[in-house]
Design a protein around this motif. Sequence first.
Motif, PDB file in Angstrom:
ATOM      1  N   ALA A 268       0.754  -1.241  -0.055  1.00  0.00           N
ATOM      2  CA  ALA A 268      -0.108  -0.013  -0.034  1.00  0.00           C
ATOM      3  C   ALA A 268       0.803   1.219   0.061  1.00  0.00           C
ATOM      4  CB  ALA A 268      -1.217   0.038   1.109  1.00  0.00           C
ATOM      5  N   LEU A 269       1.847   1.105   0.781  1.00  0.00           N
ATOM      6  CA  LEU A 269       2.616   2.565   0.911  1.00  0.00           C
ATOM      7  C   LEU A 269       3.501   2.558  -0.409  1.00  0.00           C
ATOM      8  CD1 LEU A 269       3.783   4.536   2.801  1.00  0.00           C
ATOM      9  CD2 LEU A 269       5.752   3.107   3.437  1.00  0.00           C
ATOM     10  N   ARG A 307     -14.655   2.860   1.629  1.00  0.00           N
ATOM     11  CA  ARG A 307     -13.774   4.064   1.661  1.00  0.00           C
ATOM     12  C   ARG A 307     -13.622   4.568   2.985  1.00  0.00           C
ATOM     13  NH1 ARG A 307     -13.435   1.936  -2.495  1.00  0.00           N
ATOM     14  NH2 ARG A 307     -13.278   2.729  -4.555  1.00  0.00           N
ATOM     15  N   PHE A 308     -12.888   3.690   4.139  1.00  0.00           N
ATOM     16  CA  PHE A 308     -12.988   3.826   5.574  1.00  0.00           C
ATOM     17  C   PHE A 308     -12.494   5.310   5.655  1.00  0.00           C
ATOM     18  CE2 PHE A 308     -10.454   3.562   9.582  1.00  0.00           C
ATOM     19  CZ  PHE A 308     -11.501   3.250  10.365  1.00  0.00           C
ATOM     20  N   THR A 309     -11.426   5.988   4.996  1.00  0.00           N
ATOM     21  CA  THR A 309     -10.867   7.251   5.428  1.00  0.00           C
ATOM     22  C   THR A 309     -11.423   8.232   4.729  1.00  0.00           C
ATOM     23  OG1 THR A 309      -9.038   6.957   3.541  1.00  0.00           O
ATOM     24  CG2 THR A 309      -8.365   6.125   5.876  1.00  0.00           C
ATOM     25  N   THR A 390      -4.616   5.498   1.946  1.00  0.00           N
ATOM     26  CA  THR A 390      -4.310   3.958   1.446  1.00  0.00           C
ATOM     27  C   THR A 390      -4.072   2.926   2.652  1.00  0.00           C
ATOM     28  OG1 THR A 390      -3.668   4.857  -0.556  1.00  0.00           O
ATOM     29  CG2 THR A 390      -3.307   2.415  -0.321  1.00  0.00           C
ATOM     30  N   LEU A 391      -3.169   3.600   3.640  1.00  0.00           N
ATOM     31  CA  LEU A 391      -2.888   2.626   4.731  1.00  0.00           C
ATOM     32  C   LEU A 391      -4.103   2.388   5.392  1.00  0.00           C
ATOM     33  CD1 LEU A 391       0.481   4.004   5.716  1.00  0.00           C
ATOM     34  CD2 LEU A 391       0.162   2.323   4.511  1.00  0.00           C
ATOM     35  N   GLY A 392      -4.793   3.401   5.898  1.00  0.00           N
ATOM     36  CA  GLY A 392      -6.067   3.317   6.743  1.00  0.00           C
ATOM     37  C   GLY A 392      -6.933   2.544   5.617  1.00  0.00           C
ATOM     38  N   ASN A 393      -7.331   2.304   4.780  1.00  0.00           N
ATOM     39  CA  ASN A 393      -8.120   1.720   4.083  1.00  0.00           C
ATOM     40  C   ASN A 393      -7.868   0.193   4.041  1.00  0.00           C
ATOM     41  OD1 ASN A 393      -9.886   3.959   3.191  1.00  0.00           O
ATOM     42  ND2 ASN A 393      -8.800   4.324   1.251  1.00  0.00           N
ATOM     43  N   VAL A 394      -6.695   0.141   3.707  1.00  0.00           N
ATOM     44  CA  VAL A 394      -6.304  -1.434   3.569  1.00  0.00           C
ATOM     45  C   VAL A 394      -6.283  -2.240   5.090  1.00  0.00           C
ATOM     46  CG1 VAL A 394      -4.647  -1.232   1.711  1.00  0.00           C
ATOM     47  CG2 VAL A 394      -3.826  -1.105   3.831  1.00  0.00           C
ATOM     48  N   ILE A 395      -6.067  -1.373   6.212  1.00  0.00           N
ATOM     49  CA  ILE A 395      -6.162  -1.754   7.504  1.00  0.00           C
ATOM     50  C   ILE A 395      -7.692  -2.024   7.834  1.00  0.00           C
ATOM     51  CG2 ILE A 395      -6.079  -1.094   9.768  1.00  0.00           C
ATOM     52  CD1 ILE A 395      -3.469   0.081   9.182  1.00  0.00           C
ATOM     53  N   ALA A 396      -8.497  -1.046   7.423  1.00  0.00           N
ATOM     54  CA  ALA A 396     -10.048  -1.187   7.733  1.00  0.00           C
ATOM     55  C   ALA A 396     -10.711  -2.407   7.084  1.00  0.00           C
ATOM     56  CB  ALA A 396     -10.665   0.099   7.146  1.00  0.00           C
ATOM     57  N   ASP A 397     -10.009  -2.667   5.600  1.00  0.00           N
ATOM     58  CA  ASP A 397     -10.538  -3.563   4.718  1.00  0.00           C
ATOM     59  C   ASP A 397     -10.310  -5.020   5.430  1.00  0.00           C
ATOM     60  OD1 ASP A 397     -11.320  -1.799   2.815  1.00  0.00           O
ATOM     61  OD2 ASP A 397     -10.010  -2.208   1.339  1.00  0.00           O
TER      62      ASP A 397
END
Length: 417
Positions: A268-269, A307-309, A390-397
């Motif tokens: 993601a980064l 889209r969490f973030t 992106t980092l927040g989205n993949v964590i939440a996914d």
Amino acid sequence: MNLKSAWIILSSLIAGMLLGILLDMAAPTAGTASLPYVETVGLLWLKALTMTIIPLIVALLITGITATADAARAGTLAARSVGIFMVSIFLTGLMSLLVTPLLLRLFPLSQGAAAALRGGLGGATEAPPSPTFSDFILGLIPANPIAAAAETTVLPLIVFTTIFAFAMTRIAPDARASLSGLFKALGDTMLVVIGWVLALAPIGVFALGYALAIKAGLAAFGGLLHYVLIVSGVGVCCILLGLALAWLVVGVAPARFVRAMVPTLAVALSTQSSLASLPAMLRATEDLGVDPKKADIVLPLAVALFRFTSPAMNLAVVVYIAWLFGLTLSPWTMAVGLAVAMAAALSSVSLPGSISYVTSIAPIAVSMGVPVAPLGLLVAVETFPDIFRTLGNVIADVAATKYAADGVRDEPEGEAA
């Protein structure tokens, strides 16, 4: 806009600002004389960008809601997942409305830098008169949806479009498919147009950056840095909230969750793309004990719809602009912004970052009475906050997939199809 294009646009902004500062220092008269001509180029590009917003909002909101409704009908697991997505984006949006003003109080921008940045982004803006509660409620329902679109009154237009989209889910499947196809074609066409406009973004952003530097000087860099840090700070809060939910709600120990997420976070980064991170997320859910069959259902759904973030960081942008221009946001104005941010998050399904930045934030800003013009310049520095998105989205996914899968027993064959 891919990662390479984002860096090209950012470089254009920096080049325009540096040229403007150097020319203003070496020959102030020449800089001032050139301002109307160069700024006109930037404003022309900005108008071309904003002309697509209203039809794109309508098309994407309808297709987003119908896609979400179809997903919720796809089975118990899918319906549970959609419910989790909606609750989660509500929490992040609410968090942003609390945290962003707090960050602005704790880390204020100097008055000189704020005035310079405000002047460069469009000058003083007079706050609209605060409507009464009755006026606010009556304004939610448009007497004429076409007039609402023509007058760019986004909130009643979104209300009508939302009602229309949910009504579409109740008509015959053949008619719904035909109508959905029409709006999908409209959205796809507008995306082609906005793609053409964004191809000219380096020129438009260069001109806007040049104009900002002539008006604000060196203070413009400090102002933009302050904006990036505040919005990125909200992104960090989203990441922390996602980790907290994974621990306290999903029940995964932080050390175990982070260990499983390390490869996903690395992808993601480097890519700033949730879609590109999907294979790594599938491996992470397997490490966390999720049934691969269930992960194969929930994770693609999360990448497409979740889209969490977005509500949090989009609201942070609007609140920052409102703060910069001295606009007071009432509690019900912020409530409207939260509702529109959630709707906009649904409408940004599978859109490139630069397109979703404009189409998601512009309706929020308009509904809250906040200037839209600064978005044309701020999109150039979205490269840095987008990392935290992106980092927040993949964590939440991954966390949402684990929670959804653990709460649903194995379904009969074909039920979740």
